[in-house]
Motif scaffolding. Sequence first.
Motif: not given
Ligand code: ZN
Length: 246
Positions: A199, A202, A223, A226
Amino acid sequence: MSPDLERIIALQKLVSAAHAAERRLAEEPEHETALEARLETARQGVAAAKERLAENQNARRAIEKDVAMHQGRLSKYREQAMAVKTNVEYHAIQKEIAHAQGEIKAHEDRMLERMLEADDLTAALKKAESDLAAEQKAVEADRKAMQAEHGVMQASIERISGERTAIVGALNKQVLLTFEQVSKKRNGIAVAEAKDGICTICHVRLRPQVFNTVRRNEEIVQCDSCNRILYFVAAVAPNASAQPAS
Ligand SMILES: [Zn+2]
């Protein structure tokens, strides 16, 4: 790509653009305060230069008064000198005359210093006034640019709001709800690109199975870390754009 995912990406772009425009608008009062402070500094420079010049003029007037006083005394002593009858009187009056002449000379020297100083102070005042004029011009230009930008920002916020309404209207309600919940929790950024299995916001590595689903861009996948909605941008083949079509 799934239409909802496409809409979500477009929605995020609009939300981010609106935030940026709103931030710029919110900075305006502070910007205006800084401009006003610049003007105030330049105005104070002029006021201080004027004050110094006025002090100099007052000092010169005081010296002129003193010179006039000593000159008055001097003519009085000279008249008296014509009428003296004894040597003692004569010497006494000559002493007074010499003293008055000395005072006049000393005051004239001080006057000359003050006049030279006045030249410098006049030049300093002119400089301060031209600095102020330059600042006024610069601030005026800055304000005009700010006003123009204000108009652009307002127009862009309005345009974004219209586009946003259209996208939100077409978007699946559940997806919209997810977007809004994540957006609230994540500082207005509810969408993230997934790249190389990670991701990109994050920086947490996705499970391979999740990443594979994201790569297809056919589902709304969040995700694990996050909660942002993930999308994938297919890499362009290195030579694909360099090759001329034949
Ligand atoms: Zn993330």
